[in-house]
Motif scaffolding. Sequence first.
Motif, short mmCIF file in Angstrom:
data_model
loop_
_atom_site.label_atom_id
_atom_site.label_comp_id
_atom_site.label_asym_id
_atom_site.label_seq_id
_atom_site.Cartn_x
_atom_site.Cartn_y
_atom_site.Cartn_z
N LEU A 132 -0.85 -25.31 -1.00
CA LEU A 132 -0.52 -23.93 -0.61
C LEU A 132 -1.09 -23.63 0.78
CD1 LEU A 132 -1.13 -21.97 -3.93
CD2 LEU A 132 1.05 -22.58 -2.89
N PHE A 133 -2.31 -24.07 1.03
CA PHE A 133 -2.90 -23.84 2.36
C PHE A 133 -2.12 -24.56 3.43
CE2 PHE A 133 -6.39 -24.60 5.55
CZ PHE A 133 -6.51 -23.28 5.94
N ARG A 134 -1.71 -25.79 3.15
CA ARG A 134 -0.89 -26.53 4.11
C ARG A 134 0.41 -25.79 4.39
NH1 ARG A 134 -0.40 -31.38 1.56
NH2 ARG A 134 1.40 -30.58 0.42
N GLY A 135 1.06 -25.29 3.34
CA GLY A 135 2.29 -24.53 3.53
C GLY A 135 2.06 -23.25 4.30
N ALA A 136 0.93 -22.59 4.04
CA ALA A 136 0.62 -21.36 4.78
C ALA A 136 0.41 -21.66 6.26
CB ALA A 136 -0.61 -20.69 4.18
N LEU A 137 -0.32 -22.71 6.57
CA LEU A 137 -0.56 -23.07 7.97
C LEU A 137 0.74 -23.40 8.69
CD1 LEU A 137 -3.75 -25.34 7.76
CD2 LEU A 137 -3.60 -23.00 8.64
N ALA A 138 1.63 -24.13 8.00
CA ALA A 138 2.91 -24.48 8.64
C ALA A 138 3.71 -23.22 8.94
CB ALA A 138 3.70 -25.42 7.74
N PRO A 186 3.61 2.98 21.98
CA PRO A 186 2.80 1.82 21.59
C PRO A 186 3.67 0.57 21.48
CG PRO A 186 2.33 3.71 20.18
CD PRO A 186 3.53 4.07 20.98
N ALA A 187 3.14 -0.55 21.95
CA ALA A 187 3.88 -1.81 21.85
C ALA A 187 3.93 -2.24 20.39
CB ALA A 187 3.20 -2.87 22.70
N PRO A 188 5.03 -2.86 19.96
CA PRO A 188 5.11 -3.35 18.58
C PRO A 188 4.04 -4.41 18.32
CG PRO A 188 7.28 -3.34 19.63
CD PRO A 188 6.27 -3.10 20.71
N VAL A 189 3.59 -4.47 17.09
CA VAL A 189 2.68 -5.52 16.67
C VAL A 189 3.47 -6.53 15.85
CG1 VAL A 189 0.64 -4.08 16.76
CG2 VAL A 189 1.91 -4.26 14.62
N ARG A 190 3.12 -7.79 15.97
CA ARG A 190 3.81 -8.86 15.24
C ARG A 190 2.77 -9.67 14.48
NH1 ARG A 190 5.89 -14.23 16.25
NH2 ARG A 190 7.95 -14.51 15.29
N VAL A 191 2.96 -9.79 13.18
CA VAL A 191 1.95 -10.42 12.32
C VAL A 191 2.60 -11.44 11.40
CG1 VAL A 191 0.50 -8.36 12.37
CG2 VAL A 191 2.16 -8.66 10.51
N ALA A 192 1.76 -12.30 10.83
CA ALA A 192 2.20 -13.26 9.82
C ALA A 192 1.69 -12.79 8.47
CB ALA A 192 1.67 -14.65 10.14
N ALA A 193 2.60 -12.65 7.50
CA ALA A 193 2.24 -12.26 6.15
C ALA A 193 2.43 -13.47 5.24
CB ALA A 193 3.11 -11.10 5.68
N VAL A 194 1.32 -13.98 4.73
CA VAL A 194 1.36 -15.08 3.76
C VAL A 194 1.42 -14.46 2.38
CG1 VAL A 194 0.20 -17.14 2.90
CG2 VAL A 194 0.01 -16.52 5.32
N ASP A 195 2.51 -14.71 1.67
CA ASP A 195 2.77 -14.07 0.38
C ASP A 195 2.98 -15.19 -0.65
OD1 ASP A 195 3.42 -12.16 -1.58
OD2 ASP A 195 5.54 -12.21 -1.04
N ARG A 206 5.65 -18.09 0.68
CA ARG A 206 6.42 -17.94 1.92
C ARG A 206 5.54 -17.28 2.96
NH1 ARG A 206 9.54 -13.56 -0.26
NH2 ARG A 206 8.10 -11.94 -0.93
N VAL A 207 5.89 -17.50 4.20
CA VAL A 207 5.24 -16.83 5.31
C VAL A 207 6.31 -16.03 6.03
CG1 VAL A 207 3.89 -17.07 7.42
CG2 VAL A 207 3.55 -18.68 5.52
N MET A 208 6.04 -14.75 6.23
CA MET A 208 6.99 -13.84 6.85
C MET A 208 6.45 -13.36 8.19
SD MET A 208 9.12 -13.75 4.25
CE MET A 208 10.22 -12.35 4.42
N VAL A 249 -3.11 -12.39 3.89
CA VAL A 249 -2.75 -13.23 2.75
C VAL A 249 -2.80 -12.40 1.47
CG1 VAL A 249 -3.31 -15.32 1.44
CG2 VAL A 249 -3.81 -15.23 3.90
N ASP A 250 -1.72 -12.50 0.68
CA ASP A 250 -1.74 -11.92 -0.67
C ASP A 250 -1.25 -12.96 -1.66
OD1 ASP A 250 1.23 -11.38 -1.55
OD2 ASP A 250 1.15 -10.62 0.49
N SER A 251 -1.63 -12.81 -2.93
CA SER A 251 -1.19 -13.75 -3.95
C SER A 251 -1.26 -13.09 -5.32
CB SER A 251 -2.07 -15.01 -3.95
OG SER A 251 -3.23 -14.84 -4.74
N TRP A 252 -0.93 -13.87 -6.34
CA TRP A 252 -1.10 -13.40 -7.71
C TRP A 252 -2.60 -13.22 -7.97
CZ3 TRP A 252 -0.34 -18.33 -6.13
CH2 TRP A 252 -1.25 -19.29 -6.56
N ALA A 253 -2.93 -12.63 -9.11
CA ALA A 253 -4.31 -12.25 -9.40
C ALA A 253 -5.02 -13.28 -10.28
CB ALA A 253 -4.32 -10.90 -10.11
N VAL A 254 -6.27 -13.02 -10.56
CA VAL A 254 -7.20 -13.56 -11.55
C VAL A 254 -7.66 -15.00 -11.32
CG1 VAL A 254 -6.28 -11.99 -13.33
CG2 VAL A 254 -5.59 -14.39 -13.38
N ASP A 255 -6.84 -15.88 -10.72
CA ASP A 255 -7.24 -17.27 -10.58
C ASP A 255 -8.16 -17.44 -9.37
OD1 ASP A 255 -5.83 -18.02 -12.84
OD2 ASP A 255 -4.00 -18.40 -11.71
#
Length: 495
Positions: A57-63, A4-13, A20-22, A79-85
């Motif tokens: 945060l959205f601007r930073g994620a898009l960049a 299988p070919a590798p998959v490449r993804v963006a993780a917004v954390d 950061r975006v990884m 996308v993952d983040s802290w909870a409750v808010d």
Amino acid sequence: MTTPAPVRVAAVDLGATSGRVMAGVVGPDRLDLAEASRFPNGGVSVRGSVYWDVLGLFRGALAGIREVAATGDLHGIGVDSWAVDYGLLDRDGVLLGNPYSHRDRRTDGVAAAVLAEVDAAELYGVTGLQQLPFSTLYQLVAARGTAALESAQTLLLVPDLLDYWLTGEIGAERTNASTTQIYDVVRREWSHRIAGRLGLPWSILPALRDPGTVVGGLLPEVAAELGVTTEVPVIAVGSHDTASAVVGVPFESPRAAYISSGTWSLVGLELDAPVLTEEARLADFTNEGGVDGTIRFLRNVMGLWVLSESVRWWAATGAPADLPALLAGAARVAGGIVVDIDDPRLLPVGTASDPMPARVVALAAESGQELDADPVAIARCILDSLALAYRRHLRTAAQLAGHPVEVVHVVGGGSHNELLCQLTADACGLPVLAGPGEAAALGNVLVQARTLGADLPDLAAMRALIRATHELRRYRPGEGPAPLDWDRAEARLRG
């Protein structure tokens, strides 16, 4: 048979102090992670209230996503983040103001008022959550009667809000929903009964989705800004960052516990079912949803927030504030002065009249301990106090769940703190395996990769890939600085 070919993804954390975006690449015997971008985060104080700059945060994620797309293939976004808010949308899908930070004081006293209306045992029996003064439930109760809540059509937790802005699709991912105190942990659905009992508009709670669900393709205007096609899917990961971090814990034994160590520390076990006993409630343990239907049975601990907020204050006042130098100095000084790191007075942002270091010194004095106001001494006190809290809560978790613990995994940013890891091994009397530091981003990437077809059928396969591709650091009890008498430290703290 083709590989299988590798998959490449963006993780917004997204964390409480930075986002950061990884870029993650997953293939057979391959799990690569590279930081594409990082941007600051933090509460913004306006007229006495504390908010999140969620548009920033959205601007930073898009960049960051744009950078991932510009440097290679992009097969998915999570996308993952802290909870409750949360953010509130009106009937046109427009955000009704900046989301409040859970560190805002509007929830002061709300928990007591709620528990006067709903019995604490009943609330725990439904939600399985420990009593924290800032849960989504308490924030909503604090907002009763406000124009924003009365106008709201939809409530979206922070990662679901970003998913909505990326795709136009509304929903709530279960691992984060389980932190709200409006979620039935057994039925795995919203508790409209709890919301209704408290006069909350339960109709604003969106449909639930599981980790691994494809939320949708990108909106045309978003795809154009990112330089990709609308067919790139946004995938619901374990959108509570701790849920993703626990996916990233490379368990090597079933008799293992974890500490996700960052701004908050989450100390606990991965279980198949919640523990909803009266003993668990009185011990203030929480049952949160995990990936693949697991339960995160854990205790929230104030975490490295206390140290980072102290460092921020020292830097602002010209005191020594270089963290590596502080940690090196803390390893050389005698330890043993401890405070209750879970004391709610350590939760709010520091002010000129009430800075965090002064709070730590005052808490030590309350238990008859004289703590020098020197930054090195305070840093050592904070780390000793964290290790002592880890010891206490891990022992309690093992007892409540009937789950013996033989090894402790420390993941997240705190896994790089060598002194804290060694103190944890010493305090718990157990070996500590530290790493990976990027557990949340790895968990995000792995759930996306499985959805996209990678050969990762279960959590065990994901964790085996982490162990095969990432180096872990082992700390054994008694191998660090002069050992402390942890029983005596606990007794001193408890008076």
